[in-house]
Design an enzyme around this catalytic site. Structure first.
Site: not given
Length: 144
Positions: A39, A50, A52, A77, A80, A140
């Site tokens: 991140n 992020h 990913e 999330c 992602c 975030d």
């Protein structure tokens, strides 16, 4: 713990050492890490970097994602998870989902195999960060 989750945890710690949010990710194909990231929302002042997403960017254009596995220290999330579904990544392995449940059901509804390892190390990393940085964490996850 396997070497791939260990690599994702090292990415998370790298992000934390840079002043960012401690979430790391690696993309694996045929037993090799082909992408890695962490991140970088804080470091790059970019709301979509992020772990990913950073990992997928670092993997570059690989054509097909068949046979890949995305490892992340935290359950992905919706942002992602959308990338996972969009690119057809068939399997996601998350370090934990207690501190953030993520979008597991969304991925599974799109036939992604999701494994939650519920690792103490991943949970502690996030819990300590959230306790010290609640406002940054809430930013975030979009809960400011």
């Amino acid at each position: 713990m396997d070497e791939f989750m260990r690599a994702a945890i090292e990415e998370a710690k790298k992000g934390l050492n840079e002043g960012g949010i401690p979430i790391g990710s690696v993309l694996v194909r045929d037993g090799d890490i082909i992408g890695w990231g962490h991140n970088q929302r804080v470091q790059q002042n970019d709301p979509v970097i992020h772990a990913e997403i950073d990992c997928l960017r670092n993997a570059g254009r690989i054509g097909s994602y068949k046979g890949t596995v995305l490892y992340s220290t935290l359950m992905p999330c919706y942002l992602c998870a959308g990338a996972v579904v969009q690119f057809g990544i068939p399997r996601v392995v998350a370090g934990e989902s207690k501190t953030f449940p993520g979008a597991r059901e969304f991925m599974e509804s799109h036939e992604v195999e999701v494994t939650d390892l519920n690792l103490k190390e991943c949970r502690q990393l996030m819990q300590e960060f959230i306790q010290k940085n609640p406002e940054l964490w809430n930013e975030d996850i979009g809960e400011l």
